[in-house]
Design a protein around this motif. Structure first.
Motif, PDB file in Angstrom:
ATOM      1  N   MET A   1     -29.102  12.220   4.917  1.00 35.70           N
ATOM      2  CA  MET A   1     -29.165  13.556   4.360  1.00 35.70           C
ATOM      3  C   MET A   1     -29.088  13.508   2.832  1.00 35.70           C
ATOM      4  O   MET A   1     -29.827  14.204   2.161  1.00 35.70           O
ATOM      5  N   LEU A   2     -28.194  12.689   2.306  1.00 36.22           N
ATOM      6  CA  LEU A   2     -28.055  12.565   0.860  1.00 36.22           C
ATOM      7  C   LEU A   2     -29.329  12.004   0.242  1.00 36.22           C
ATOM      8  O   LEU A   2     -29.774  12.473  -0.805  1.00 36.22           O
ATOM      9  N   ARG A   3     -29.930  11.027   0.902  1.00 42.25           N
ATOM     10  CA  ARG A   3     -31.173  10.434   0.382  1.00 42.25           C
ATOM     11  C   ARG A   3     -32.298  11.464   0.353  1.00 42.25           C
ATOM     12  O   ARG A   3     -33.057  11.522  -0.610  1.00 42.25           O
ATOM     13  N   ALA A   4     -32.407  12.284   1.382  1.00 38.02           N
ATOM     14  CA  ALA A   4     -33.427  13.332   1.392  1.00 38.02           C
ATOM     15  C   ALA A   4     -33.177  14.342   0.280  1.00 38.02           C
ATOM     16  O   ALA A   4     -34.121  14.804  -0.380  1.00 38.02           O
ATOM     17  N   TYR A   5     -31.920  14.680   0.057  1.00 35.10           N
ATOM     18  CA  TYR A   5     -31.577  15.606  -1.024  1.00 35.10           C
ATOM     19  C   TYR A   5     -31.944  15.009  -2.379  1.00 35.10           C
ATOM     20  O   TYR A   5     -32.511  15.693  -3.234  1.00 35.10           O
ATOM     21  N   LEU A   6     -31.641  13.737  -2.574  1.00 39.87           N
ATOM     22  CA  LEU A   6     -31.948  13.099  -3.841  1.00 39.87           C
ATOM     23  C   LEU A   6     -33.456  12.963  -4.051  1.00 39.87           C
ATOM     24  O   LEU A   6     -33.954  13.075  -5.167  1.00 39.87           O
ATOM     25  N   ASN A   7     -34.192  12.724  -2.979  1.00 35.42           N
ATOM     26  CA  ASN A   7     -35.640  12.567  -3.090  1.00 35.42           C
ATOM     27  C   ASN A   7     -36.365  13.895  -3.246  1.00 35.42           C
ATOM     28  O   ASN A   7     -37.357  13.975  -3.966  1.00 35.42           O
ATOM     29  N   TYR A   8     -35.907  14.926  -2.547  1.00 37.57           N
ATOM     30  CA  TYR A   8     -36.672  16.170  -2.495  1.00 37.57           C
ATOM     31  C   TYR A   8     -35.903  17.402  -2.956  1.00 37.57           C
ATOM     32  O   TYR A   8     -36.406  18.511  -2.843  1.00 37.57           O
ATOM     33  N   GLY A   9     -34.723  17.248  -3.508  1.00 35.33           N
ATOM     34  CA  GLY A   9     -33.943  18.384  -3.979  1.00 35.33           C
ATOM     35  C   GLY A   9     -34.599  19.104  -5.139  1.00 35.33           C
ATOM     36  O   GLY A   9     -34.650  20.332  -5.191  1.00 35.33           O
ATOM     37  N   LEU A  52     -44.451  14.664  -7.395  1.00 43.82           N
ATOM     38  CA  LEU A  52     -44.863  13.816  -6.268  1.00 43.82           C
ATOM     39  C   LEU A  52     -45.706  12.637  -6.742  1.00 43.82           C
ATOM     40  O   LEU A  52     -45.587  11.526  -6.211  1.00 43.82           O
ATOM     41  N   TRP A  53     -46.564  12.853  -7.754  1.00 46.15           N
ATOM     42  CA  TRP A  53     -47.367  11.757  -8.290  1.00 46.15           C
ATOM     43  C   TRP A  53     -46.472  10.701  -8.937  1.00 46.15           C
ATOM     44  O   TRP A  53     -46.674   9.502  -8.734  1.00 46.15           O
ATOM     45  N   ILE A  54     -45.493  11.138  -9.712  1.00 40.43           N
ATOM     46  CA  ILE A  54     -44.569  10.195 -10.351  1.00 40.43           C
ATOM     47  C   ILE A  54     -43.776   9.428  -9.301  1.00 40.43           C
ATOM     48  O   ILE A  54     -43.570   8.217  -9.418  1.00 40.43           O
ATOM     49  N   LYS A  55     -43.344  10.123  -8.242  1.00 35.13           N
ATOM     50  CA  LYS A  55     -42.591   9.461  -7.172  1.00 35.13           C
ATOM     51  C   LYS A  55     -43.441   8.385  -6.497  1.00 35.13           C
ATOM     52  O   LYS A  55     -42.977   7.275  -6.255  1.00 35.13           O
ATOM     53  N   LYS A  56     -44.704   8.704  -6.235  1.00 35.43           N
ATOM     54  CA  LYS A  56     -45.605   7.734  -5.615  1.00 35.43           C
ATOM     55  C   LYS A  56     -45.831   6.543  -6.552  1.00 35.43           C
ATOM     56  O   LYS A  56     -45.843   5.391  -6.117  1.00 35.43           O
ATOM     57  N   TYR A  57     -45.993   6.796  -7.837  1.00 38.32           N
ATOM     58  CA  TYR A  57     -46.201   5.734  -8.818  1.00 38.32           C
ATOM     59  C   TYR A  57     -44.989   4.799  -8.886  1.00 38.32           C
ATOM     60  O   TYR A  57     -45.141   3.580  -8.891  1.00 38.32           O
ATOM     61  N   VAL A  58     -43.799   5.369  -8.927  1.00 41.15           N
ATOM     62  CA  VAL A  58     -42.578   4.556  -8.984  1.00 41.15           C
ATOM     63  C   VAL A  58     -42.416   3.741  -7.705  1.00 41.15           C
ATOM     64  O   VAL A  58     -42.038   2.562  -7.748  1.00 41.15           O
ATOM     65  N   ASP A  59     -42.720   4.337  -6.557  1.00 42.44           N
ATOM     66  CA  ASP A  59     -42.636   3.599  -5.295  1.00 42.44           C
ATOM     67  C   ASP A  59     -43.609   2.421  -5.278  1.00 42.44           C
ATOM     68  O   ASP A  59     -43.269   1.337  -4.809  1.00 42.44           O
ATOM     69  N   ARG A  60     -44.820   2.626  -5.802  1.00 40.86           N
ATOM     70  CA  ARG A  60     -45.790   1.524  -5.859  1.00 40.86           C
ATOM     71  C   ARG A  60     -45.311   0.432  -6.805  1.00 40.86           C
ATOM     72  O   ARG A  60     -45.482  -0.756  -6.512  1.00 40.86           O
ATOM     73  N   MET A  61     -44.725   0.808  -7.933  1.00 43.78           N
ATOM     74  CA  MET A  61     -44.213  -0.185  -8.878  1.00 43.78           C
ATOM     75  C   MET A  61     -43.073  -0.986  -8.256  1.00 43.78           C
ATOM     76  O   MET A  61     -42.998  -2.204  -8.437  1.00 43.78           O
ATOM     77  N   ASN A  62     -42.191  -0.323  -7.520  1.00 44.93           N
ATOM     78  CA  ASN A  62     -41.088  -1.021  -6.856  1.00 44.93           C
ATOM     79  C   ASN A  62     -41.616  -1.955  -5.785  1.00 44.93           C
ATOM     80  O   ASN A  62     -41.104  -3.070  -5.624  1.00 44.93           O
TER      81      ASN A  62
END
Length: 72
Positions: A1-9, A52-62
């Motif tokens: 739940m905390l992870r979802a809040y941090l990702n999509y809050g 959402l674009w920045i989140k996808k970019y960071v996920d690809r970099m990781n």
């Protein structure tokens, strides 16, 4: 739940804000401010798309970094 809040809050708060601004624009029938509120609502949608674009970019970099580390 905390992870979802941090990702999509942040996204959820922008959605709520844009919805409130949209309702305000809907209620301002003959006001010259109506189109300003519609513009703000559209900027909220653009903000969500950028987040959402920045989140996808960071996920690809990781993922690329993890792949590079696993090769070593």
């Amino acid at each position: 739940m905390l992870r979802a809040y941090l990702n999509y809050g942040l996204i959820a708060s922008v959605v709520v804000w844009a919805a409130i601004v949209g309702v305000m624009a809907y209620r301002l029938n003959e006001s010259p401010w109506r189109w300003a509120f519609v513009g703000l609502m559209l900027c909220g949608g653009l903000t969500i798309a950028v987040i959402l674009w920045i989140k996808k970019y960071v996920d690809r970099m990781n993922a690329a970094e993890e792949k590079r580390e696993s090769r070593l």
